[in-house]
Design an enzyme around this catalytic site. Sequence first.
Site, PDB file in Angstrom:
ATOM      1  CG  ASP A  13     -18.819 -18.269  17.759  1.00 10.95           C
ATOM      2  OD1 ASP A  13     -17.859 -17.732  17.831  1.00 10.95           O
ATOM      3  OD2 ASP A  13     -19.944 -18.204  17.506  1.00 10.95           O
ATOM      4  CD  GLU A  14     -16.876 -24.390  15.680  1.00 10.49           C
ATOM      5  OE1 GLU A  14     -15.839 -23.530  15.794  1.00 10.49           O
ATOM      6  OE2 GLU A  14     -17.269 -24.775  14.667  1.00 10.49           O
ATOM      7  CE  LYS A  16     -12.911 -21.712  14.719  1.00 11.94           C
ATOM      8  NZ  LYS A  16     -14.285 -21.591  15.178  1.00 11.94           N
ATOM      9  CB  ALA A  39     -12.362 -14.747  13.761  1.00  7.30           C
ATOM     10  N   GLY A  40     -13.955 -14.022  16.392  1.00  6.00           N
ATOM     11  CA  GLY A  40     -13.791 -14.020  17.928  1.00  6.00           C
ATOM     12  C   GLY A  40     -13.226 -15.142  18.553  1.00  6.00           C
ATOM     13  CG  HIS A  41     -10.338 -17.279  17.244  1.00  4.98           C
ATOM     14  ND1 HIS A  41     -11.283 -18.124  16.886  1.00  4.98           N
ATOM     15  CD2 HIS A  41      -9.667 -16.989  16.257  1.00  4.98           C
ATOM     16  CE1 HIS A  41     -11.424 -18.384  15.475  1.00  4.98           C
ATOM     17  NE2 HIS A  41     -10.377 -17.713  15.356  1.00  4.98           N
ATOM     18  CB  THR A  42     -12.538 -16.301  24.062  1.00  8.43           C
ATOM     19  OG1 THR A  42     -13.673 -15.401  23.376  1.00  8.43           O
ATOM     20  CG2 THR A  42     -12.285 -15.573  25.223  1.00  8.43           C
ATOM     21  CE  LYS A 332     -18.289 -22.339  26.358  1.00  3.47           C
ATOM     22  NZ  LYS A 332     -18.916 -21.415  25.843  1.00  3.47           N
ATOM     23  CG  ASP A 334     -17.157 -26.483  31.528  1.00  7.71           C
ATOM     24  OD1 ASP A 334     -16.790 -27.082  30.040  1.00  7.71           O
ATOM     25  OD2 ASP A 334     -17.266 -25.488  31.963  1.00  7.71           O
TER      26      ASP A 334
HETATM   27  P1  GDP Z   1     -13.659 -19.967  18.721  1.00 10.95           P
HETATM   28  O1  GDP Z   1     -14.059 -18.707  17.856  1.00 10.95           O
HETATM   29  O2  GDP Z   1     -13.809 -21.344  18.027  1.00 10.95           O
HETATM   30  O3  GDP Z   1     -12.093 -19.838  18.960  1.00 10.95           O
HETATM   31  O4  GDP Z   1     -14.727 -19.966  19.960  1.00 10.95           O
HETATM   32  P2  GDP Z   1     -14.884 -18.568  20.838  1.00 10.95           P
HETATM   33  O5  GDP Z   1     -13.726 -18.147  21.718  1.00 10.95           O
HETATM   34  O6  GDP Z   1     -15.808 -17.630  20.226  1.00 10.95           O
HETATM   35  O7  GDP Z   1     -15.845 -19.324  21.912  1.00 10.95           O
HETATM   36  C1  GDP Z   1     -15.646 -20.086  22.625  1.00 10.95           C
HETATM   37  C2  GDP Z   1     -15.715 -19.726  24.172  1.00 10.95           C
HETATM   38  O8  GDP Z   1     -15.749 -21.107  24.974  1.00 10.95           O
HETATM   39  C3  GDP Z   1     -14.670 -18.954  24.602  1.00 10.95           C
HETATM   40  O9  GDP Z   1     -15.208 -17.870  25.532  1.00 10.95           O
HETATM   41  C4  GDP Z   1     -13.809 -19.752  25.442  1.00 10.95           C
HETATM   42  O10 GDP Z   1     -13.064 -19.157  26.455  1.00 10.95           O
HETATM   43  C5  GDP Z   1     -14.823 -20.678  25.996  1.00 10.95           C
HETATM   44  N1  GDP Z   1     -14.389 -22.311  26.341  1.00 10.95           N
HETATM   45  C6  GDP Z   1     -13.750 -22.983  25.281  1.00 10.95           C
HETATM   46  N2  GDP Z   1     -13.567 -24.307  25.800  1.00 10.95           N
HETATM   47  C7  GDP Z   1     -14.313 -24.157  26.871  1.00 10.95           C
HETATM   48  C8  GDP Z   1     -14.577 -25.294  27.956  1.00 10.95           C
HETATM   49  O11 GDP Z   1     -14.230 -26.356  27.799  1.00 10.95           O
HETATM   50  N3  GDP Z   1     -15.304 -24.959  29.044  1.00 10.95           N
HETATM   51  C9  GDP Z   1     -15.829 -23.568  29.335  1.00 10.95           C
HETATM   52  N4  GDP Z   1     -16.590 -23.334  30.343  1.00 10.95           N
HETATM   53  N5  GDP Z   1     -15.359 -22.486  28.357  1.00 10.95           N
HETATM   54  C10 GDP Z   1     -14.812 -22.804  27.351  1.00 10.95           C
END
Ligand code: GDP
Length: 424
Positions: A13-14, A16, A39-42, A332, A334
């Site tokens: 959840d970094e 990616k 996985a859950g990539h947003t 993140k 911010d």
């Molecule tokens: P992944 O599984 O590594 O792709 O990560 P996730 O999608 O599970 O979690 C990352 C979350 O942080 C998602 O909801 C993204 O939209 C959000 N996100 C990613 N980068 C940033 C950022 O720089 N700032 C903010 N506020 N949200 C972010």
Amino acid sequence: MSNCAIVGINWGDEGKGRMVDLLTQDYDVVVRYQGGGNAGHTVENEMGKFALHLLPSGIFRDGVVNILGNGVAVDLENLWTEMETVMAQGVALTPDNLKISDRASLLLPWHRDLDGLEEARLKDKKYGSTKQGIAPFYSDKYQKKTVLAGELFYPEQLKERLKDIMEWKNLTLTQVYGAEPYTLEKIMAWIDEFGSKLKPYIQDTGAFLRKAQAEGKHILFEAQLGALRDLDYGIVPYTTSSNAIASYAPVGSGLTTAKLDKVVGVVKAYSTCVGEGPFTCEWFGPEADKLREAGFEYGAKTGRPRRVGPLDIVATRYGVQIQGATDIALTKMDILSYMDKIPVCAHYKVNGEITDDFPFPSALGIAEPVYEYVDGWGTDISGIRNWEDLPENAQKYVEMVEKAIGCHITYVSVGPERDAYIKR
Ligand code: GDP
């Protein structure tokens, strides 16, 4: 840069998916090389907001070919459901931009059943599985007791193989767990329903990748989970059941000769963890609630509140080393803007001794965090796009992390949107 892997450095959840969506602009092919629909990539971009589970995060870019490699656990039903959702949001998915390796093994419905049954049996000793069948699937893959996606093109042989596997699987279902057995009709109906929908996407993607490489195409490898969830190098047994680290990319993608010119390790500016297992920097109570709310830390797949805490330098440095990261994307940033003083876990204390080494899994449970504090910047940074415009204390935070983990921080992400980042 011809080849690049984008990988997680921590517990997952970094961000990616967000980084793959951004960096795909420079690549022709994106390959997922391990893991399954757990996985859950947003991803947020001009097409909308998407939660991807099995699909590679390069599907939003025109002209980019997305591949599910042989290392992926392909659940035909969940993949089709996800494709329908994404297509309904206006993203075109055709055999031209989405390809499934014929050598990918199929995650079958009984894998999901067995995952849930085993977690229920373990009760309070459960591993924190997302119950998508991943552990039973990979166990069966290594026992050669599941089928390949390409076997859908050999229906008679497939039926025979499934019959034999089902007989064996039913022994476990009925005799170990007291569950209902499968019938051949039931499993074949599932195969027919979802296999017919996905067959057009299945091909020899190894051959496709070798050709792409020969033509000088730029290939990006997408990891599904973070380094600390890697089956061999993670926090055993609270890992996933496959290798998430970059060095597995050539094996799991189908491009066995791939050289990684660049490995972008994604690190969140603070720590989060979903599920069970030791999490040294964990915060509890109102402090944790505040950070969780600020970062909206709830699982994309499960909705589970994520465990949260300050950045863990010891774990992150270990993640950077085993990933062989050449660049870091710090996401993140911010979210930290609300803190006056920002804690970071600079060292661990194990049995009264200060250490900078990430402990062996058995000793991780007794490690205590040793915090240091840096000044916050006290202002919203989500609109900033240039390094020079970042407040001095935010710059200092990035530089401090960079020095401590020993890898250049090339991208600083300040928002979930595609363009909300700073390149250094
Ligand atoms: P992944 O599984 O590594 O792709 O990560 P996730 O999608 O599970 O979690 C990352 C979350 O942080 C998602 O909801 C993204 O939209 C959000 N996100 C990613 N980068 C940033 C950022 O720089 N700032 C903010 N506020 N949200 C972010």
